[in-house]
Design a protein around this motif. Structure first.
Motif, PDB file in Angstrom:
ATOM      1  N   THR A 178      12.032  16.211   1.711  1.00  0.00           N
ATOM      2  CA  THR A 178      12.604  14.872   1.612  1.00  0.00           C
ATOM      3  C   THR A 178      13.969  14.964   0.951  1.00  0.00           C
ATOM      4  O   THR A 178      14.126  15.616  -0.074  1.00  0.00           O
ATOM      5  CB  THR A 178      11.689  13.960   0.771  1.00  0.00           C
ATOM      6  OG1 THR A 178      10.410  13.916   1.392  1.00  0.00           O
ATOM      7  CG2 THR A 178      12.252  12.559   0.674  1.00  0.00           C
ATOM      8  N   ILE A 216      15.645   9.645  -1.616  1.00  0.00           N
ATOM      9  CA  ILE A 216      14.750   8.896  -0.724  1.00  0.00           C
ATOM     10  C   ILE A 216      13.398   8.761  -1.407  1.00  0.00           C
ATOM     11  O   ILE A 216      12.841   9.728  -1.920  1.00  0.00           O
ATOM     12  CB  ILE A 216      14.607   9.599   0.633  1.00  0.00           C
ATOM     13  CG1 ILE A 216      15.941   9.580   1.354  1.00  0.00           C
ATOM     14  CG2 ILE A 216      13.510   8.953   1.459  1.00  0.00           C
ATOM     15  CD1 ILE A 216      15.940  10.245   2.697  1.00  0.00           C
ATOM     16  N   GLN A 217      12.874   7.548  -1.410  1.00  0.00           N
ATOM     17  CA  GLN A 217      11.573   7.286  -2.015  1.00  0.00           C
ATOM     18  C   GLN A 217      10.571   6.932  -0.925  1.00  0.00           C
ATOM     19  O   GLN A 217      10.923   6.292   0.059  1.00  0.00           O
ATOM     20  CB  GLN A 217      11.671   6.128  -2.996  1.00  0.00           C
ATOM     21  CG  GLN A 217      12.623   6.376  -4.129  1.00  0.00           C
ATOM     22  CD  GLN A 217      12.729   5.175  -5.038  1.00  0.00           C
ATOM     23  OE1 GLN A 217      12.014   4.195  -4.889  1.00  0.00           O
ATOM     24  NE2 GLN A 217      13.627   5.243  -5.989  1.00  0.00           N
ATOM     25  N   HIS A 218       9.358   7.353  -1.118  1.00  0.00           N
ATOM     26  CA  HIS A 218       8.293   6.997  -0.189  1.00  0.00           C
ATOM     27  C   HIS A 218       7.399   5.958  -0.841  1.00  0.00           C
ATOM     28  O   HIS A 218       7.058   6.068  -2.015  1.00  0.00           O
ATOM     29  CB  HIS A 218       7.469   8.223   0.196  1.00  0.00           C
ATOM     30  CG  HIS A 218       8.212   9.180   1.061  1.00  0.00           C
ATOM     31  ND1 HIS A 218       8.400   8.974   2.404  1.00  0.00           N
ATOM     32  CD2 HIS A 218       8.843  10.330   0.782  1.00  0.00           C
ATOM     33  CE1 HIS A 218       9.101   9.949   2.910  1.00  0.00           C
ATOM     34  NE2 HIS A 218       9.378  10.803   1.931  1.00  0.00           N
ATOM     35  N   HIS A 219       7.039   4.959  -0.082  1.00  0.00           N
ATOM     36  CA  HIS A 219       6.143   3.912  -0.559  1.00  0.00           C
ATOM     37  C   HIS A 219       4.981   3.827   0.410  1.00  0.00           C
ATOM     38  O   HIS A 219       5.129   4.085   1.596  1.00  0.00           O
ATOM     39  CB  HIS A 219       6.862   2.561  -0.613  1.00  0.00           C
ATOM     40  CG  HIS A 219       8.075   2.563  -1.473  1.00  0.00           C
ATOM     41  ND1 HIS A 219       8.010   2.511  -2.844  1.00  0.00           N
ATOM     42  CD2 HIS A 219       9.395   2.642  -1.168  1.00  0.00           C
ATOM     43  CE1 HIS A 219       9.237   2.538  -3.348  1.00  0.00           C
ATOM     44  NE2 HIS A 219      10.095   2.626  -2.354  1.00  0.00           N
ATOM     45  N   ASP A 268       2.702   4.609   5.632  1.00  0.00           N
ATOM     46  CA  ASP A 268       4.040   4.601   5.054  1.00  0.00           C
ATOM     47  C   ASP A 268       4.587   3.179   5.122  1.00  0.00           C
ATOM     48  O   ASP A 268       4.510   2.531   6.158  1.00  0.00           O
ATOM     49  CB  ASP A 268       4.932   5.562   5.821  1.00  0.00           C
ATOM     50  CG  ASP A 268       6.260   5.800   5.159  1.00  0.00           C
ATOM     51  OD1 ASP A 268       6.329   5.705   3.921  1.00  0.00           O
ATOM     52  OD2 ASP A 268       7.229   6.077   5.871  1.00  0.00           O
ATOM     53  N   TRP A 310       4.979  -3.205  -1.561  1.00  0.00           N
ATOM     54  CA  TRP A 310       5.345  -2.541  -0.323  1.00  0.00           C
ATOM     55  C   TRP A 310       4.239  -2.626   0.720  1.00  0.00           C
ATOM     56  O   TRP A 310       3.064  -2.466   0.399  1.00  0.00           O
ATOM     57  CB  TRP A 310       5.683  -1.079  -0.606  1.00  0.00           C
ATOM     58  CG  TRP A 310       6.903  -0.952  -1.442  1.00  0.00           C
ATOM     59  CD1 TRP A 310       6.954  -0.915  -2.809  1.00  0.00           C
ATOM     60  CD2 TRP A 310       8.245  -0.905  -0.988  1.00  0.00           C
ATOM     61  NE1 TRP A 310       8.253  -0.832  -3.221  1.00  0.00           N
ATOM     62  CE2 TRP A 310       9.070  -0.820  -2.121  1.00  0.00           C
ATOM     63  CE3 TRP A 310       8.848  -0.912   0.264  1.00  0.00           C
ATOM     64  CZ2 TRP A 310      10.450  -0.745  -2.022  1.00  0.00           C
ATOM     65  CZ3 TRP A 310      10.221  -0.827   0.352  1.00  0.00           C
ATOM     66  CH2 TRP A 310      11.005  -0.752  -0.781  1.00  0.00           C
TER      67      TRP A 310
END
Length: 62
Positions: free
Chosen positions: A18, A22-25, A35, A49
């Motif tokens: 990644t 960048i953040q993943h939620h 996602d 989210w």
């Protein structure tokens, strides 16, 4: 065929890393876990989210 154990460190391939910043939620709908790219929040409150399928649930947080 014999399997040989190795002490070599294997790094993830570049396509699996990644990018910085960048953040993943993950979707907050119970049992979903997809996602989530849809964030909902009032000013100065933590966002909630949801995935594309459950983005309608986020309207309650506006």
């Amino acid at each position: 065929m014999d399997l040989i154990a190795s002490d070599e460190i294997s790094l993830p391939r570049p396509e699996h890393i990644t990018a910085p910043g960048i953040q993943h939620h993950w979707c907050e709908r119970p049992g979903c876990g997809k996602d989530a790219g849809w964030g909902f929040a009032k000013p100065k409150q933590a966002p909630h989210w949801f995935c594309f399928e459950h983005r309608g649930d986020g309207e309650t947080y506006l």
